[in-house]
Scaffold this motif. Sequence first.
Motif, PDB file in Angstrom:
ATOM      1  N   UNK A 492     -34.322   4.148 -15.071  1.00 51.33           N
ATOM      2  CA  UNK A 492     -33.869   5.485 -14.687  1.00 51.33           C
ATOM      3  C   UNK A 492     -32.494   5.740 -15.281  1.00 51.33           C
ATOM      4  N   UNK A 493     -32.347   6.866 -15.970  1.00 58.65           N
ATOM      5  CA  UNK A 493     -31.061   7.345 -16.454  1.00 58.65           C
ATOM      6  C   UNK A 493     -31.127   8.866 -16.449  1.00 58.65           C
ATOM      7  N   UNK A 494     -29.969   9.523 -16.404  1.00 57.22           N
ATOM      8  CA  UNK A 494     -29.973  10.976 -16.270  1.00 57.22           C
ATOM      9  C   UNK A 494     -28.716  11.580 -16.868  1.00 57.22           C
ATOM     10  N   UNK A 495     -28.853  12.863 -17.253  1.00 60.23           N
ATOM     11  CA  UNK A 495     -27.691  13.661 -17.640  1.00 60.23           C
ATOM     12  C   UNK A 495     -27.757  15.004 -16.935  1.00 60.23           C
ATOM     13  N   UNK A 496     -26.843  15.215 -16.007  1.00 61.66           N
ATOM     14  CA  UNK A 496     -26.723  16.466 -15.264  1.00 61.66           C
ATOM     15  C   UNK A 496     -28.072  16.922 -14.703  1.00 61.66           C
ATOM     16  N   UNK A 497     -28.777  15.994 -14.076  1.00 58.51           N
ATOM     17  CA  UNK A 497     -30.053  16.304 -13.422  1.00 58.51           C
ATOM     18  C   UNK A 497     -29.774  16.485 -11.941  1.00 58.51           C
ATOM     19  N   UNK A 498     -29.821  17.717 -11.468  1.00 54.05           N
ATOM     20  CA  UNK A 498     -29.441  18.029 -10.091  1.00 54.05           C
ATOM     21  C   UNK A 498     -28.034  17.522  -9.786  1.00 54.05           C
ATOM     22  N   UNK A 499     -27.163  17.636 -10.793  1.00 57.87           N
ATOM     23  CA  UNK A 499     -25.777  17.235 -10.616  1.00 57.87           C
ATOM     24  C   UNK A 499     -25.514  15.759 -10.801  1.00 57.87           C
ATOM     25  N   UNK A 500     -26.534  14.975 -11.164  1.00 63.15           N
ATOM     26  CA  UNK A 500     -26.369  13.524 -11.291  1.00 63.15           C
ATOM     27  C   UNK A 500     -26.379  13.113 -12.765  1.00 63.15           C
ATOM     28  N   UNK A 501     -25.416  12.280 -13.132  1.00 65.73           N
ATOM     29  CA  UNK A 501     -25.322  11.742 -14.489  1.00 65.73           C
ATOM     30  C   UNK A 501     -25.042  10.253 -14.384  1.00 65.73           C
ATOM     31  N   UNK A 502     -25.663   9.480 -15.257  1.00 66.76           N
ATOM     32  CA  UNK A 502     -25.536   8.031 -15.199  1.00 66.76           C
ATOM     33  C   UNK A 502     -24.666   7.498 -16.335  1.00 66.76           C
ATOM     34  N   UNK A 503     -24.258   6.255 -16.169  1.00 69.69           N
ATOM     35  CA  UNK A 503     -23.570   5.522 -17.218  1.00 69.69           C
ATOM     36  C   UNK A 503     -23.867   4.047 -17.066  1.00 69.69           C
ATOM     37  N   UNK A 570     -26.197  -0.132 -14.198  1.00 75.50           N
ATOM     38  CA  UNK A 570     -26.120   1.318 -14.362  1.00 75.50           C
ATOM     39  C   UNK A 570     -25.516   1.929 -13.102  1.00 75.50           C
ATOM     40  N   UNK A 571     -24.643   2.929 -13.313  1.00 74.51           N
ATOM     41  CA  UNK A 571     -24.034   3.673 -12.212  1.00 74.51           C
ATOM     42  C   UNK A 571     -24.452   5.127 -12.312  1.00 74.51           C
ATOM     43  N   UNK A 572     -24.813   5.696 -11.173  1.00 72.75           N
ATOM     44  CA  UNK A 572     -25.132   7.120 -11.092  1.00 72.75           C
ATOM     45  C   UNK A 572     -23.977   7.843 -10.422  1.00 72.75           C
ATOM     46  N   UNK A 573     -23.511   8.926 -11.041  1.00 68.45           N
ATOM     47  CA  UNK A 573     -22.412   9.719 -10.497  1.00 68.45           C
ATOM     48  C   UNK A 573     -22.911  11.106 -10.122  1.00 68.45           C
ATOM     49  N   UNK A 575     -21.253  14.641  -7.596  1.00 70.39           N
ATOM     50  CA  UNK A 575     -19.986  15.065  -6.988  1.00 70.39           C
ATOM     51  C   UNK A 575     -19.694  14.317  -5.682  1.00 70.39           C
ATOM     52  N   UNK A 576     -18.667  13.460  -5.724  1.00 66.66           N
ATOM     53  CA  UNK A 576     -18.257  12.723  -4.544  1.00 66.66           C
ATOM     54  C   UNK A 576     -19.168  11.586  -4.141  1.00 66.66           C
ATOM     55  N   UNK A 577     -20.189  11.253  -4.941  1.00 67.17           N
ATOM     56  CA  UNK A 577     -21.160  10.230  -4.577  1.00 67.17           C
ATOM     57  C   UNK A 577     -21.502   9.380  -5.799  1.00 67.17           C
ATOM     58  N   UNK A 578     -21.749   8.083  -5.567  1.00 70.12           N
ATOM     59  CA  UNK A 578     -22.181   7.207  -6.655  1.00 70.12           C
ATOM     60  C   UNK A 578     -23.178   6.194  -6.110  1.00 70.12           C
ATOM     61  N   UNK A 579     -23.968   5.613  -7.014  1.00 68.59           N
ATOM     62  CA  UNK A 579     -24.934   4.573  -6.678  1.00 68.59           C
ATOM     63  C   UNK A 579     -25.108   3.716  -7.914  1.00 68.59           C
ATOM     64  N   UNK A 580     -25.688   2.529  -7.755  1.00 71.24           N
ATOM     65  CA  UNK A 580     -25.840   1.663  -8.916  1.00 71.24           C
ATOM     66  C   UNK A 580     -26.982   0.695  -8.757  1.00 71.24           C
ATOM     67  N   UNK A 581     -27.444   0.133  -9.894  1.00 75.03           N
ATOM     68  CA  UNK A 581     -28.482  -0.897  -9.862  1.00 75.03           C
ATOM     69  C   UNK A 581     -28.346  -1.813 -11.065  1.00 75.03           C
TER      70      UNK A 581
END
Length: 588
Positions: A492-503, A570-573, A575-581
């Motif tokens: 899973x990776x994303x760019x500005x998908x419902x406000x979520x972007x990964x790195x 991977x970290x998901x960012x 607004x004001x929230x993050x998650x990782x795996x």
Amino acid sequence: MDDTTNNSGGFAKGAGGPFLNACADDCGGWSSATSGVGGHMYHTAADGVNTVNQWAKWTPSGLAPGSAIYEISVHVPHSHATSWQAPYVVSHADGTSSGVVDQYGLNNQWVSIGTSRMEPGQYVWTHDASGEVYDQHCAGTYCRLGVDAVKFVRRGTIYLPNVRTDAGWSPQLFLRNNGGGYARTVVKFLRGDSSIACTAQPTLFAHQSLWLNCHDSQVAAAVVESSQHLSAVASVRNSSDSRAALHNGVLPAGAGDPAFEQAATTLYVPAFYRALFGNTNSTLDLFNPSPQGTYVTFEFRGRSGYGDHTTGSYWVPAGGRLRIGAETVPFSPWVGSVRILAGQPVAATVSERNAGFERSFNAAAAGHRLQYVPAAYKNAWNLTTGLVVQNGGSNPVNVTFTFCERLVTNPNTCPTHTVYGLAPLRALGLNLENVGVLPSGWSGSVKITSSDNATPLVTIVNNGLKDASGTLVDGYSFNASNYGGRWVYLPYAAHNADGRTTGFTLRNVSGGHISGYAHYYDPDGTLRISYPFTLASAQAMGRHQSGDGLPNGWVGSILLEVSGPILAILREDAPGRSAGYNALVLAP
């Protein structure tokens, strides 16, 4: 499962037509020989042409409740197995399928006859109607049909212990096909009592990814079965405050490394909290994937100044889930580690939450003397890392931390910090803010080493995000690992998908110079773009998908293909929230 002389253990044979006249020992045209698995086999003339006379059948015990996908292989002994077209028929959940094995010339070899979705009570059988005639393939006689062992190996199985829908949480399951062919897949979302809430049966092409939901209000866990190797990540999000967590899938017991992606009868949890560090509380979600129920015991070992507690035995049915909350510990506040003991292999994830954030990691099946953390910080980008290390052995041990900045040019100059005398099964916490050898603003990777080759360590990483006042407001966790690979998958990776972007961040653990590519795949398996990179020994690098030329709303997967072993997270960012795996590692 092997042949038996008395039609026991799920094996049977006979003559006179399919499944008629079952008989023991040498009988009905069957002869035995001291060959094959266990030094015993049966054989008969492949003389039925197109009419079945002799037959043999294997009905395995212990197939997973509901259904699961198994690769089925037959063992061909070195003697008395000369049929050029030995027939095998598989009775499975989708009907029947047939395969043919050329036994002639094989010498104690396992031969796969394919993968099937199977349920308890289904079976494989063979017979003498091979279509061969006298003197066709074997001079002056009929060829011999050899009957020996058959094995059923569960394939593409992934457990997700925490896929919950309670208290405003909703799950989403991300899958990626890492294999080279079609992935026939079965996904079962389970309630806590092991009943099935939702099912799906998608087929994924190579590099294809997808995401699935189940809206049943009692969903607790999920099981994925596939004919190809998949990677899976579960995302859980809270609708009331946007808290999020990402959980790595867990493989069956004995499936290899890394240890945090294995089910086992003993699991280690380095960090567990009750009402500590800003009223942080831990919750442990345990899933029993075994076909039998099991008792589970939890050993809570407090850090210095905190007490110990061992629970009684909890019963977890086959396919059932157990949730252990912070209140299980009879002390408040409390911090320590946990060892989980079970009679059957189990899988577990741990969530840490307070009013501001949620973060999670997997319980580990084993530790290692050497572990790596790809991404660590000391007041860099408002992030600071906390490391929690558990001694998984039976002797005290010293733990050395080696800190290398991202683009280190000489790994021998990386500063170190040592903690002495970590007791067995105990854990230590190290906040990088308290490590004097590191300057503020430092970012890089960490190598963690045990002073005793025989004493394994288990480590989890908390990367905490602070606001301008220095208050911890968010964070994400992942497992440290010693296991690097040349093919590393991010399902899973994303760019500005419902406000979520990964790195993602990766670390070179090869000991030398490496080069590679980051391949970005669309959900349909199409390669969108590839970025080359090179790293010297011990170097780390990161890429944020906001700068990778991806369209807004993109969701897909990433394959890191490298000339030497790496680790990645991977970290998901949002607004004001993050998650990782943790990335899934294949091919060391």
